[in-house]
Scaffold this motif. Structure first.
Motif, mmCIF file in Angstrom:
data_model
loop_
_atom_site.group_PDB
_atom_site.id
_atom_site.type_symbol
_atom_site.label_atom_id
_atom_site.label_comp_id
_atom_site.label_asym_id
_atom_site.label_seq_id
_atom_site.Cartn_x
_atom_site.Cartn_y
_atom_site.Cartn_z
ATOM 1 N N LEU A 13 0.864 -1.079 0.083
ATOM 2 C CA LEU A 13 0.133 -0.012 -0.013
ATOM 3 C C LEU A 13 0.828 1.174 0.170
ATOM 4 C CD1 LEU A 13 -2.682 -1.348 2.490
ATOM 5 C CD2 LEU A 13 -3.115 -0.678 0.167
ATOM 6 N N LEU A 14 1.832 1.156 0.995
ATOM 7 C CA LEU A 14 2.671 2.201 0.974
ATOM 8 C C LEU A 14 3.431 2.673 -0.302
ATOM 9 C CD1 LEU A 14 4.555 1.664 4.066
ATOM 10 C CD2 LEU A 14 3.364 3.751 3.708
ATOM 11 N N SER A 15 3.748 1.382 -1.068
ATOM 12 C CA SER A 15 4.400 1.825 -2.399
ATOM 13 C C SER A 15 3.551 2.284 -3.586
ATOM 14 C CB SER A 15 4.944 0.118 -3.085
ATOM 15 O OG SER A 15 5.949 -0.218 -2.097
ATOM 16 N N GLN A 16 2.224 2.121 -3.491
ATOM 17 C CA GLN A 16 1.308 2.864 -4.302
ATOM 18 C C GLN A 16 1.039 4.321 -4.045
ATOM 19 O OE1 GLN A 16 -2.483 0.612 -3.877
ATOM 20 N NE2 GLN A 16 -1.429 -1.320 -4.032
ATOM 21 N N HIS A 17 1.334 4.724 -2.840
ATOM 22 C CA HIS A 17 1.119 6.188 -2.620
ATOM 23 C C HIS A 17 2.216 6.928 -2.406
ATOM 24 C CE1 HIS A 17 -3.043 5.315 -2.215
ATOM 25 N NE2 HIS A 17 -2.926 4.219 -1.567
ATOM 26 N N GLY A 47 12.040 17.477 2.623
ATOM 27 C CA GLY A 47 12.630 17.685 0.987
ATOM 28 C C GLY A 47 13.028 16.329 0.443
ATOM 29 N N ALA A 48 13.222 15.332 1.443
ATOM 30 C CA ALA A 48 13.746 13.931 0.901
ATOM 31 C C ALA A 48 12.542 13.213 0.205
ATOM 32 C CB ALA A 48 13.979 13.120 2.190
ATOM 33 N N ARG A 49 13.023 12.328 -0.701
ATOM 34 C CA ARG A 49 11.919 11.499 -1.258
ATOM 35 C C ARG A 49 12.280 9.955 -1.049
ATOM 36 N NH1 ARG A 49 13.445 11.036 -6.003
ATOM 37 N NH2 ARG A 49 15.439 12.444 -6.073
ATOM 38 N N ILE A 50 11.059 9.315 -0.703
ATOM 39 C CA ILE A 50 11.316 7.566 -0.690
ATOM 40 C C ILE A 50 11.261 7.087 -2.053
ATOM 41 C CG2 ILE A 50 10.132 5.883 0.242
ATOM 42 C CD1 ILE A 50 9.173 7.604 2.525
ATOM 43 N N VAL A 51 12.271 6.308 -2.388
ATOM 44 C CA VAL A 51 12.313 5.998 -3.645
ATOM 45 C C VAL A 51 12.079 4.436 -3.867
ATOM 46 C CG1 VAL A 51 14.057 7.703 -4.557
ATOM 47 C CG2 VAL A 51 14.853 5.439 -3.507
ATOM 48 N N PHE A 52 11.940 3.706 -2.562
ATOM 49 C CA PHE A 52 11.677 2.217 -2.481
ATOM 50 C C PHE A 52 11.063 1.953 -1.117
ATOM 51 C CE2 PHE A 52 13.581 -2.067 -1.859
ATOM 52 C CZ PHE A 52 12.541 -2.611 -2.920
ATOM 53 N N VAL A 53 10.143 0.941 -1.126
ATOM 54 C CA VAL A 53 9.792 0.482 0.382
ATOM 55 C C VAL A 53 10.037 -0.903 0.284
ATOM 56 C CG1 VAL A 53 7.883 0.307 1.796
ATOM 57 C CG2 VAL A 53 7.915 2.420 0.548
ATOM 58 N N GLU A 54 10.755 -1.436 1.439
ATOM 59 C CA GLU A 54 11.205 -2.609 1.523
ATOM 60 C C GLU A 54 10.538 -3.154 2.849
ATOM 61 O OE1 GLU A 54 15.324 -5.422 1.932
ATOM 62 O OE2 GLU A 54 15.162 -3.197 1.813
ATOM 63 N N ILE A 60 9.780 -2.417 8.302
ATOM 64 C CA ILE A 60 9.749 -1.818 6.836
ATOM 65 C C ILE A 60 10.715 -0.736 6.612
ATOM 66 C CG2 ILE A 60 8.381 0.050 5.566
ATOM 67 C CD1 ILE A 60 5.866 -1.161 6.021
ATOM 68 N N LEU A 61 11.398 -0.802 5.715
ATOM 69 C CA LEU A 61 12.756 0.015 5.290
ATOM 70 C C LEU A 61 12.278 0.961 4.404
ATOM 71 C CD1 LEU A 61 15.519 -2.879 5.553
ATOM 72 C CD2 LEU A 61 15.410 -0.564 6.581
#
Length: 271
Positions: A13-17, A47-54, A60-61
């Motif tokens: 779900l996080l990866s979708q949003h 200002g940071a961006r999350i590029v991948f959720v593992e 969760i990383l």
């Protein structure tokens, strides 16, 4: 405590949003939840961006664009919600990450944490975890090898994160039931047929639970009808005194090594 299916559901779900959406604001309501001074934490993330959720085990990383990681462990009672300020649940939040008008709320982190780590620190934090039970490299042969030479009760083995990562109290009991094995069955006494049955049961239970959202008590977003659906699918966990769904027996609750255990004494056996 959220286990593999709950955290995998959250990961999806996080990866979708939130992927590649800039973090526009950070609120820390409980400094013990993070691993540095609040100002430092906020400055590092705005200002940071999350590029991948593992997902790794019950963690969760969040992989940030600069290589650092946000490591989340919900522990007992932790929950996530993503939505607007108007949609937020009536719950105390420990940390909030804003992505424009949407906010990721971290709730119930009385024991849980959200730590900002370097790549090296993140790898070290995950270093002692065993393999993932649903990893495509986990075969019946490799699983049998993990059990070789081990002794003790089945449930203790299943929840041992250094043997296999991601299984906790609920799914250990559900897996034992599916495999028709007692949670107290001694691992060293299991036949090869029982080990193969156990391996198949691990995959079946975890895959099914993940697909229907695990057992979390609250939706992740407004309108989410999947998260928590496994609450009604548990066959033994938290069903003390209820009839066994395989027929004949009554679900019993006991304690083993300080953990509550649910099983059917009629259809679950030592091997």
């Amino acid at each position: 405590m959220p286990e593999l299916p709950e955290m995998e559901n959250y990961r999806r779900l996080l990866s979708q949003h939130i992927i590649n959406v800039p973090i526009t604001g950070v609120t820390v309501n409980r400094e013990k939840t993070i691993n540095m001074e609040t100002a430092e934490f906020v400055n590092a993330l705005v200002g940071a961006r999350i590029v991948f959720v593992e997902r790794r085990a019950k963690h969760i990383l969040f992989h940030l664009h600069d290589g650092r990681r946000l490591l989340l462990h919900l522990m007992l009672g932790g929950l996530l919600f993503y939505g607007t300020e108007e949609e937020r649940p009536d719950r105390t939040t420990q940390v909030e990450l804003a992505f424009g008008d949407k906010i990721l709320y971290f709730m119930g982190l009385r024991l849980g944490y959200l730590h900002l780590l370097s790549v090296k620190e993140g790898e070290a934090a995950m270093g002692k975890l065993g393999p993932e039970p649903l990893d495509r490299r986990m075969t019946a042969e490799r699983f049998a090898g993990l059990l070789k030479g081990r002794r003790g009760a089945l449930k203790s083995l299943l929840v041992n994160q250094q043997v296999m990562a991601g299984i906790g109290n609920c799914y250990a009991d559900e897996i034992a039931f599916e495999a028709r094995l007692l949670p107290s069955a001694q691992v060293q006494n299991l036949t090869l047929e029982a080990v193969n049955r156990l391996y198949a049961s691990i995959r079946k239970v975890l895959e099914e639970a993940t697909e229907i959202g695990g057992y979390m008590e609250m939706p992740f977003i407004t309108g989410d009808t999947v998260t928590g659906s496994y609450n009604d699918a548990c066959k033994v966990y938290d069903r003390e005194g209820e009839p066994c769904l395989r027929g004949g027996g009554t679900i019993v609750k006991t304690e083993q090594s300080g953990r509550k255990v649910f099983y059917c004494p009629d259809c679950q056996h030592e091997v």
